[in-house]
Design a protein around this motif. Structure first.
Motif, mmCIF file in Angstrom:
data_model
loop_
_atom_site.group_PDB
_atom_site.id
_atom_site.type_symbol
_atom_site.label_atom_id
_atom_site.label_comp_id
_atom_site.label_asym_id
_atom_site.label_seq_id
_atom_site.Cartn_x
_atom_site.Cartn_y
_atom_site.Cartn_z
ATOM 1 N N TYR A 1 1.842 6.521 -7.058
ATOM 2 C CA TYR A 1 0.781 7.304 -7.685
ATOM 3 C C TYR A 1 0.751 8.750 -7.219
ATOM 4 N N ALA A 2 1.185 9.019 -5.990
ATOM 5 C CA ALA A 2 1.146 10.378 -5.465
ATOM 6 C C ALA A 2 2.363 11.204 -5.874
ATOM 7 N N LEU A 3 3.530 10.580 -5.974
ATOM 8 C CA LEU A 3 4.755 11.328 -6.240
ATOM 9 C C LEU A 3 5.353 11.041 -7.610
ATOM 10 N N PHE A 4 5.507 9.790 -7.945
ATOM 11 C CA PHE A 4 6.231 9.443 -9.167
ATOM 12 C C PHE A 4 5.465 9.816 -10.432
ATOM 13 N N ASP A 5 4.215 9.391 -10.541
ATOM 14 C CA ASP A 5 3.451 9.641 -11.765
ATOM 15 C C ASP A 5 3.281 11.126 -12.074
ATOM 16 N N PRO A 6 2.879 11.975 -11.105
ATOM 17 C CA PRO A 6 2.781 13.403 -11.424
ATOM 18 C C PRO A 6 4.129 14.020 -11.803
ATOM 19 N N LEU B 1 0.827 -1.213 0.000
ATOM 20 C CA LEU B 1 0.000 0.000 0.000
ATOM 21 C C LEU B 1 0.859 1.259 0.000
ATOM 22 N N LEU B 2 1.895 1.279 0.817
ATOM 23 C CA LEU B 2 2.781 2.445 0.850
ATOM 24 C C LEU B 2 3.514 2.626 -0.475
ATOM 25 N N ALA B 3 3.957 1.535 -1.072
ATOM 26 C CA ALA B 3 4.671 1.623 -2.350
ATOM 27 C C ALA B 3 3.758 2.157 -3.453
ATOM 28 N N LYS B 4 2.548 1.616 -3.540
ATOM 29 C CA LYS B 4 1.613 2.067 -4.580
ATOM 30 C C LYS B 4 1.179 3.515 -4.341
ATOM 31 N N THR B 5 0.923 3.869 -3.094
ATOM 32 C CA THR B 5 0.522 5.238 -2.771
ATOM 33 C C THR B 5 1.617 6.218 -3.145
ATOM 34 N N THR B 6 2.838 5.886 -2.795
ATOM 35 C CA THR B 6 3.972 6.753 -3.126
ATOM 36 C C THR B 6 4.129 6.878 -4.628
#
Length: 120
Positions: free
Chosen positions: A25-30, A18-23
């Motif tokens: 989608y929240a930081l890497f993709d934008p 969950l932390l990996a996916k959240t990070t």
């Protein structure tokens, strides 16, 4: 005792995922999308295609190849953990350097575009 350990392991794995996916989608993709802002339309299309299609596949395949090689050399993934740790932190340091370099290039390109707009 074993079911309790299994429950703890599954819970920790779930939290890590969950932390990996959240990070991501929240930081890497934008951040990856922001890198294309100062580019012209043709460069945006070519850059996105190169990074999202080719880079993604090479990254996943390369990671799998490295992992399989380590398992072949060390016998199992647990024995290869020290090497994986070195590889992980090396990639992390390289990523941090690359992100800072991209930031410098982004600001330079944006400043250049703003100065052109003010001249016109």
């Amino acid at each position: 005792d074993t079911p309790r350990r299994l429950k703890i392991a599954v819970t920790l794995g779930m939290v890590q995922t969950l932390l990996a996916k959240t990070t991501k989608y929240a930081l890497f993709d934008p951040t990856t999308q922001m890198a294309y802002i100062p580019l012209d339309d043709e460069s945006k299309v070519k850059g996105k295609a190169a990074i999202e299609v080719i880079g993604s596949r090479i990254g996943k395949s390369g990671g799998s190849l490295i992992q399989q090689g380590l398992v072949l050399v060390f016998g199992n993934i647990i024995s290869a953990a020290p090497v994986l740790a070195v590889l992980y932190y090396s990639v992390l340091a390289w990523w941090a350097y690359s992100a800072n370099r991209l930031s410098e290039l982004f600001y330079a390109r944006t400043a250049m575009q703003e100065s052109k707009e003010h001249e016109e």
